[in-house]
Design an enzyme around this catalytic site. Structure first.
Site, PDB file in Angstrom:
ATOM      1  N   MET A  33      42.429  38.096  36.497  1.00 58.88           N
ATOM      2  CA  MET A  33      43.267  37.067  35.701  1.00 58.88           C
ATOM      3  C   MET A  33      44.345  37.013  36.285  1.00 58.88           C
ATOM      4  SD  MET A  33      42.349  37.982  31.486  1.00 58.88           S
ATOM      5  CE  MET A  33      43.694  39.306  31.525  1.00 58.88           C
ATOM      6  N   LEU A  36      48.194  39.773  40.580  1.00 53.35           N
ATOM      7  CA  LEU A  36      47.470  40.610  41.526  1.00 53.35           C
ATOM      8  C   LEU A  36      48.568  41.681  42.133  1.00 53.35           C
ATOM      9  CD1 LEU A  36      45.475  38.050  43.532  1.00 53.35           C
ATOM     10  CD2 LEU A  36      45.097  39.431  41.566  1.00 53.35           C
ATOM     11  N   HIS A  37      47.886  43.020  41.895  1.00 50.48           N
ATOM     12  CA  HIS A  37      48.517  44.399  42.469  1.00 50.48           C
ATOM     13  C   HIS A  37      47.746  44.930  43.247  1.00 50.48           C
ATOM     14  CE1 HIS A  37      46.097  46.280  39.551  1.00 50.48           C
ATOM     15  NE2 HIS A  37      46.827  45.714  38.611  1.00 50.48           N
ATOM     16  N   HIS A  40      43.978  45.164  42.700  1.00 51.64           N
ATOM     17  CA  HIS A  40      43.230  44.193  42.732  1.00 51.64           C
ATOM     18  C   HIS A  40      43.026  44.024  44.181  1.00 51.64           C
ATOM     19  CE1 HIS A  40      45.143  42.439  38.993  1.00 51.64           C
ATOM     20  NE2 HIS A  40      43.810  42.385  38.981  1.00 51.64           N
ATOM     21  N   GLN A  67      39.584  36.364  25.600  1.00 52.31           N
ATOM     22  CA  GLN A  67      39.533  37.768  25.421  1.00 52.31           C
ATOM     23  C   GLN A  67      40.879  38.335  24.884  1.00 52.31           C
ATOM     24  OE1 GLN A  67      38.667  37.932  29.800  1.00 52.31           O
ATOM     25  NE2 GLN A  67      39.944  39.667  29.664  1.00 52.31           N
ATOM     26  N   GLN A 159      34.734  47.944  30.372  1.00 48.11           N
ATOM     27  CA  GLN A 159      34.391  46.315  30.594  1.00 48.11           C
ATOM     28  C   GLN A 159      33.294  46.636  31.873  1.00 48.11           C
ATOM     29  OE1 GLN A 159      37.098  43.139  31.460  1.00 48.11           O
ATOM     30  NE2 GLN A 159      36.954  43.913  33.708  1.00 48.11           N
ATOM     31  N   LEU A 190      47.136  51.745  38.045  1.00 48.27           N
ATOM     32  CA  LEU A 190      47.907  50.231  38.304  1.00 48.27           C
ATOM     33  C   LEU A 190      47.188  49.228  37.290  1.00 48.27           C
ATOM     34  CD1 LEU A 190      48.197  49.608  42.300  1.00 48.27           C
ATOM     35  CD2 LEU A 190      49.676  50.938  40.414  1.00 48.27           C
ATOM     36  N   SER A 191      48.170  48.430  36.561  1.00 45.95           N
ATOM     37  CA  SER A 191      47.769  47.549  35.543  1.00 45.95           C
ATOM     38  C   SER A 191      48.756  46.297  35.777  1.00 45.95           C
ATOM     39  CB  SER A 191      47.476  48.198  34.258  1.00 45.95           C
ATOM     40  OG  SER A 191      47.665  47.127  33.311  1.00 45.95           O
ATOM     41  N   SER A 192      48.571  45.187  35.318  1.00 43.71           N
ATOM     42  CA  SER A 192      49.306  43.947  35.423  1.00 43.71           C
ATOM     43  C   SER A 192      50.469  44.203  34.393  1.00 43.71           C
ATOM     44  CB  SER A 192      48.687  42.636  35.289  1.00 43.71           C
ATOM     45  OG  SER A 192      47.653  42.610  36.312  1.00 43.71           O
TER      46      SER A 192
END
Ligand code: PAF
Length: 287
Positions: A33, A36-37, A40, A67, A159, A190-192
């Protein structure tokens, strides 16, 4: 870094389909989505390895509206497209598919993919409709790109399990690859959404992983009761003044059914709110 990389950005579905059909195989898809980090980019690097020097890596960037729940962060979800495109280019992506919402969901869209077992608990329990949106968009991306492989991050443990079940049940001809979670030096996955945390919340956020590690350590010391392990995790989280636990679960890693007694192949997973920001993490506790 990848001299052959000249990123091609594709918007219309028909263009993406044509480019993917014509692209040299293996064709490895990394659905994202955006925002990006390093988590990703690790997926992109893995995809590049799988594709090899002569295959193709296709990344998709699509903030999938279906979603998100009505009270979730769809409107504010970060969309730094230019920056994302540069990251794709420097991490070996050949094709970047970035469709428009109205092309993915044309007027009158009325067909959904509903996985009805693995998606029910954990995040599915507290985010109704989330996995229907994920399954529908992932199947669409697989149909449009027809990759030989698709790469997903294990941070989104449920997921991964839901998509694996969908691909098996619907005979989708793709090989799924699940890549390890990338963490900050203090353990935070790590997460957006980490960018939403204020300084104080950011200081407390590594507690998720520390709590999971405490459960794994207890298992290593011989603890087998899921209830006791849940309490171990809950106690660690209750030391965080800003955290509000959404769920703590000990489940079988394949079926995602809750276990009472920990046996090989169990995962501990949790979701925690810091203010409006919801973080998730998981750890295989019998490894
Ligand atoms: O993990 C994500 O970023 C999304 O859920 C996915 C798989 C790209 C589907 O929108």
């Amino acid at each position: 870094m990848y001299p052959s990389s000249a990123l091609k950005i594709l918007r219309p579905l028909s263009e993406a389909r044509r480019a993917c059909v014509q692209a040299p195989k293996p064709l490895v898809l990394v659905p994202t989505m955006g925002a990006l980090h390093a988590g990703h980019t690790a997926l992109l690097e893995r995809a590049r390895q799988l594709a090899g020097p002569s295959g193709t890596v296709v990344a998709s960037i699509f903030v999938n509206p279906t979603q998100f729940g009505p009270k979730e962060d769809l409107a504010t979800y970060p969309r730094p497209f230019e920056q994302d495109a540069v990251l794709c280019e420097t991490h070996g992506v050949d094709l970047l598919f970035a469709p428009a919402p109205e092309d993915m969901y044309p007027e009158g869209f009325s067909t959904w993919v509903n996985e009805e077992s693995v998606s029910l608990g954990l995040c599915g329990g507290t985010r109704p409709g989330h996995f229907r949106g994920v399954c529908t968009v992932v199947l669409k991306l697989l149909q449009i790109c027809q990759p030989t492989h698709a790469v997903f991050g294990k941070k989104d443990f449920q997921q991964c399990a839901v998509i694996a079940r969908m691909v098996r049940d619907l005979d989708v001809p793709v090989e799924l690859v699940f890549a390890e979670t990338v963490r900050e030096p203090d353990g935070l996955a790590l997460s957006s959404r980490n960018t939403y945390l204020n300084a104080e919340e950011r200081l407390q956020a590594p507690a998720l992983y520390a709590a999971l590690q405490a459960a794994r350590e207890a298992v290593a010391q011989g603890e087998r009761s899921a209830k006791v392990l849940q309490t171990t995790i809950a106690n660690q989280m209750s030391a965080c003044s800003l955290a509000r636990t959404d769920y703590i679960a000990l489940v079988d890693s394949q079926t995602l059914r809750p276990v009472e007694v920990v046996t090989p192949g169990c995962t501990a997973a949790l979701a925690v709110f810091f203010g409006k920001t919801r973080l998730i993490d998981n750890l295989s506790i019998t490894a």
